[in-house]
Design a protein around this motif. Structure first.
Motif, PDB file in Angstrom:
ATOM      1  N   MET A   1      60.348  55.286  18.821  1.00 34.42           N
ATOM      2  CA  MET A   1      60.676  55.967  20.257  1.00 34.42           C
ATOM      3  C   MET A   1      59.118  56.509  20.567  1.00 34.42           C
ATOM      4  O   MET A   1      58.097  56.890  19.890  1.00 34.42           O
ATOM      5  CB  MET A   1      61.216  57.272  19.926  1.00 34.42           C
ATOM      6  CG  MET A   1      62.827  57.038  19.503  1.00 34.42           C
ATOM      7  SD  MET A   1      63.595  55.981  20.769  1.00 34.42           S
ATOM      8  CE  MET A   1      63.673  57.592  22.107  1.00 34.42           C
ATOM      9  N   GLY A   2      58.729  56.140  21.843  1.00 31.08           N
ATOM     10  CA  GLY A   2      57.568  56.827  22.255  1.00 31.08           C
ATOM     11  C   GLY A   2      57.677  57.958  23.204  1.00 31.08           C
ATOM     12  O   GLY A   2      58.826  58.420  23.407  1.00 31.08           O
ATOM     13  N   PRO A   3      56.714  58.796  23.542  1.00 27.27           N
ATOM     14  CA  PRO A   3      56.878  59.832  24.278  1.00 27.27           C
ATOM     15  C   PRO A   3      56.910  59.459  25.955  1.00 27.27           C
ATOM     16  O   PRO A   3      56.783  58.609  26.256  1.00 27.27           O
ATOM     17  CB  PRO A   3      55.226  60.482  24.343  1.00 27.27           C
ATOM     18  CG  PRO A   3      54.423  59.243  23.973  1.00 27.27           C
ATOM     19  CD  PRO A   3      55.232  58.453  23.293  1.00 27.27           C
ATOM     20  N   PRO A   4      57.360  60.582  26.734  1.00 28.61           N
ATOM     21  CA  PRO A   4      57.468  60.020  28.194  1.00 28.61           C
ATOM     22  C   PRO A   4      56.214  59.873  28.987  1.00 28.61           C
ATOM     23  O   PRO A   4      55.231  60.595  28.588  1.00 28.61           O
ATOM     24  CB  PRO A   4      58.089  61.562  28.881  1.00 28.61           C
ATOM     25  CG  PRO A   4      58.274  62.305  27.438  1.00 28.61           C
ATOM     26  CD  PRO A   4      57.548  61.874  26.421  1.00 28.61           C
ATOM     27  N   ILE A   5      56.162  58.878  29.430  1.00 28.05           N
ATOM     28  CA  ILE A   5      54.763  58.395  29.987  1.00 28.05           C
ATOM     29  C   ILE A   5      54.801  58.540  31.440  1.00 28.05           C
ATOM     30  O   ILE A   5      53.569  58.226  31.821  1.00 28.05           O
ATOM     31  CB  ILE A   5      54.538  57.079  29.328  1.00 28.05           C
ATOM     32  CG1 ILE A   5      55.538  56.027  29.884  1.00 28.05           C
ATOM     33  CG2 ILE A   5      54.271  57.147  27.853  1.00 28.05           C
ATOM     34  CD1 ILE A   5      55.120  54.708  29.692  1.00 28.05           C
ATOM     35  N   ALA A   6      55.749  58.720  32.118  1.00 33.02           N
ATOM     36  CA  ALA A   6      55.728  58.644  33.529  1.00 33.02           C
ATOM     37  C   ALA A   6      54.779  59.327  34.231  1.00 33.02           C
ATOM     38  O   ALA A   6      54.325  58.788  35.143  1.00 33.02           O
ATOM     39  CB  ALA A   6      57.322  59.079  34.160  1.00 33.02           C
ATOM     40  N   ALA A   7      54.523  60.526  33.881  1.00 34.36           N
ATOM     41  CA  ALA A   7      53.291  61.026  34.532  1.00 34.36           C
ATOM     42  C   ALA A   7      51.983  61.054  34.360  1.00 34.36           C
ATOM     43  O   ALA A   7      50.921  61.615  34.466  1.00 34.36           O
ATOM     44  CB  ALA A   7      53.565  62.843  34.290  1.00 34.36           C
ATOM     45  N   LYS A   8      51.933  60.160  33.022  1.00 36.98           N
ATOM     46  CA  LYS A   8      50.484  59.729  32.648  1.00 36.98           C
ATOM     47  C   LYS A   8      50.061  58.573  33.359  1.00 36.98           C
ATOM     48  O   LYS A   8      48.913  58.067  32.987  1.00 36.98           O
ATOM     49  CB  LYS A   8      50.478  59.676  31.194  1.00 36.98           C
ATOM     50  CG  LYS A   8      50.878  61.072  30.461  1.00 36.98           C
ATOM     51  CD  LYS A   8      50.919  60.793  28.725  1.00 36.98           C
ATOM     52  CE  LYS A   8      50.684  61.923  28.061  1.00 36.98           C
ATOM     53  NZ  LYS A   8      50.854  61.927  26.755  1.00 36.98           N
ATOM     54  N   LEU A   9      50.706  57.624  33.684  1.00 36.11           N
ATOM     55  CA  LEU A   9      50.546  56.416  33.935  1.00 36.11           C
ATOM     56  C   LEU A   9      49.471  56.166  35.142  1.00 36.11           C
ATOM     57  O   LEU A   9      48.686  55.373  35.154  1.00 36.11           O
ATOM     58  CB  LEU A   9      51.841  55.602  34.588  1.00 36.11           C
ATOM     59  CG  LEU A   9      52.853  55.080  33.380  1.00 36.11           C
ATOM     60  CD1 LEU A   9      54.179  54.771  33.988  1.00 36.11           C
ATOM     61  CD2 LEU A   9      52.370  54.081  32.692  1.00 36.11           C
ATOM     62  N   ARG A  10      49.569  57.216  36.095  1.00 38.69           N
ATOM     63  CA  ARG A  10      48.545  57.247  36.985  1.00 38.69           C
ATOM     64  C   ARG A  10      47.286  57.184  36.612  1.00 38.69           C
ATOM     65  O   ARG A  10      46.120  57.065  37.350  1.00 38.69           O
ATOM     66  CB  ARG A  10      48.894  58.206  38.254  1.00 38.69           C
ATOM     67  CG  ARG A  10      48.558  59.648  37.771  1.00 38.69           C
ATOM     68  CD  ARG A  10      48.360  60.405  38.982  1.00 38.69           C
ATOM     69  NE  ARG A  10      47.831  61.885  38.354  1.00 38.69           N
ATOM     70  CZ  ARG A  10      47.341  62.780  39.275  1.00 38.69           C
ATOM     71  NH1 ARG A  10      47.248  62.475  40.475  1.00 38.69           N
ATOM     72  NH2 ARG A  10      46.813  63.853  38.716  1.00 38.69           N
ATOM     73  N   ASP A  11      47.013  57.950  35.503  1.00 33.04           N
ATOM     74  CA  ASP A  11      45.550  58.211  34.845  1.00 33.04           C
ATOM     75  C   ASP A  11      44.893  56.710  34.452  1.00 33.04           C
ATOM     76  O   ASP A  11      43.971  56.623  34.101  1.00 33.04           O
ATOM     77  CB  ASP A  11      45.634  58.823  33.894  1.00 33.04           C
ATOM     78  CG  ASP A  11      46.094  60.619  34.172  1.00 33.04           C
ATOM     79  OD1 ASP A  11      45.869  60.742  35.584  1.00 33.04           O
ATOM     80  OD2 ASP A  11      46.751  61.207  33.367  1.00 33.04           O
ATOM     81  N   HIS A  12      45.778  55.802  34.513  1.00 30.78           N
ATOM     82  CA  HIS A  12      45.345  54.587  33.724  1.00 30.78           C
ATOM     83  C   HIS A  12      45.484  53.313  34.924  1.00 30.78           C
ATOM     84  O   HIS A  12      46.427  53.065  35.689  1.00 30.78           O
ATOM     85  CB  HIS A  12      46.256  54.161  32.761  1.00 30.78           C
ATOM     86  CG  HIS A  12      46.216  55.260  31.622  1.00 30.78           C
ATOM     87  ND1 HIS A  12      44.831  55.297  30.794  1.00 30.78           N
ATOM     88  CD2 HIS A  12      46.936  56.053  31.175  1.00 30.78           C
ATOM     89  CE1 HIS A  12      45.122  56.285  29.977  1.00 30.78           C
ATOM     90  NE2 HIS A  12      46.300  56.863  29.943  1.00 30.78           N
ATOM     91  N   SER A  13      44.513  52.526  34.854  1.00 27.09           N
ATOM     92  CA  SER A  13      44.239  51.207  35.697  1.00 27.09           C
ATOM     93  C   SER A  13      45.091  50.250  34.977  1.00 27.09           C
ATOM     94  O   SER A  13      45.545  50.410  33.816  1.00 27.09           O
ATOM     95  CB  SER A  13      42.994  50.578  35.799  1.00 27.09           C
ATOM     96  OG  SER A  13      42.489  50.289  34.376  1.00 27.09           O
ATOM     97  N   ASN A  14      45.700  49.163  35.563  1.00 28.85           N
ATOM     98  CA  ASN A  14      46.467  48.171  34.754  1.00 28.85           C
ATOM     99  C   ASN A  14      45.401  47.527  33.815  1.00 28.85           C
ATOM    100  O   ASN A  14      46.291  47.240  32.623  1.00 28.85           O
ATOM    101  CB  ASN A  14      46.473  47.028  35.889  1.00 28.85           C
ATOM    102  CG  ASN A  14      47.596  47.180  36.795  1.00 28.85           C
ATOM    103  OD1 ASN A  14      48.448  48.148  36.758  1.00 28.85           O
ATOM    104  ND2 ASN A  14      48.414  46.439  37.578  1.00 28.85           N
ATOM    105  N   LYS A  15      44.123  47.499  33.735  1.00 31.90           N
ATOM    106  CA  LYS A  15      43.511  46.917  32.730  1.00 31.90           C
ATOM    107  C   LYS A  15      43.525  47.907  31.524  1.00 31.90           C
ATOM    108  O   LYS A  15      43.815  47.379  30.393  1.00 31.90           O
ATOM    109  CB  LYS A  15      41.787  46.717  33.240  1.00 31.90           C
ATOM    110  CG  LYS A  15      41.075  46.358  32.026  1.00 31.90           C
ATOM    111  CD  LYS A  15      39.656  45.985  32.800  1.00 31.90           C
ATOM    112  CE  LYS A  15      38.594  45.482  31.617  1.00 31.90           C
ATOM    113  NZ  LYS A  15      38.239  46.594  30.688  1.00 31.90           N
ATOM    114  N   GLU A  16      43.655  49.087  31.941  1.00 28.03           N
ATOM    115  CA  GLU A  16      43.447  50.033  30.724  1.00 28.03           C
ATOM    116  C   GLU A  16      44.960  50.197  30.247  1.00 28.03           C
ATOM    117  O   GLU A  16      45.040  50.056  29.088  1.00 28.03           O
ATOM    118  CB  GLU A  16      43.230  51.662  31.036  1.00 28.03           C
ATOM    119  CG  GLU A  16      41.908  52.108  31.709  1.00 28.03           C
ATOM    120  CD  GLU A  16      41.677  53.337  32.376  1.00 28.03           C
ATOM    121  OE1 GLU A  16      40.441  53.304  32.459  1.00 28.03           O
ATOM    122  OE2 GLU A  16      42.647  53.777  32.785  1.00 28.03           O
TER     123      GLU A  16
END
Ligand code: HEM
Length: 144
Positions: A1-16
């Motif tokens: 199981m992973g943590p909730p990531i919805a709010a973290k996604l905008r901090d990353h480019s597609n490459k990241e």
């Protein structure tokens, strides 16, 4: 199981994101995930759809009192809309017809078929009186 990531996604480019997914975050407990290029091509756009901080759409709506309200549309249903205006006020609007809304003034709701959960079909609203009621049924009408 992973943590909730919805709010973290905008901090990353597609490459990241590609690097995080394929390389994992071993120091923080995420294993490397084996995904093919074809899977990534679908996964990355999907991740953007669950990203939570997409800017709310800006809307301008016509009110029944001839005012216009402009701001961020926070929610919309078939019969209502919530708009956050620049003064940080959240306006609750009820749809009146195809193009117009009115501000919701009532603090009371009729959430279920028989009114509140007690089901006594009684409203404490005071706006409807014999003077304002459009109906011709007398207010002292008694059910047989
Ligand atoms: C395709 C599947 C997955 C994707 C797209 C994904 C994506 C992400 C992203 C974007 C982050 C946030 C990085 C950040 O902090 O900015 C993250 C963190 C993390 N993920 Fe995943 N992940 C996936 C699968 C998994 C799996 C299977 C696990 C565990 C078995 C896992 C465990 C974690 C953990 C523990 C973190 C770090 C949480 C933290 O320290 O805040 N992830 N993941």
């Amino acid at each position: 199981m992973g943590p909730p990531i919805a709010a973290k996604l905008r901090d990353h480019s597609n490459k990241e994101l590609r690097e995080i997914i394929r390389g994992g975050l071993p120091q923080r407990g995420m294993p490397p995930i084996k995904v093919t290029d074809a899977e990534l091509a679908q996964l990355l756009p999907y991740l953007r759809t669950i990203q939570t901080d997409r800017p709310a759409p800006r809307v301008k709506v016509q009110l029944t009192d001839n005012r216009e309200l402009e701001g961020e549309m926070r929610n919309q249903g078939f019969a209502d809309m919530q708009i956050l205006t620049a003064d940080k006020k959240l306006h609750l609007l009820r749809r009146v017809d195809a193009t117009r809304f009115r501000e919701v003034t009532s603090q009371k709701d009729w959430p279920a078929y028989n009114g509140d959960p007690g089901g006594n079909r009684y409203t404490t609203l005071s706006q409807i009186t014999p003077a304002t009621s459009p109906t011709s049924v007398p207010m002292d009408f008694q059910c047989p």
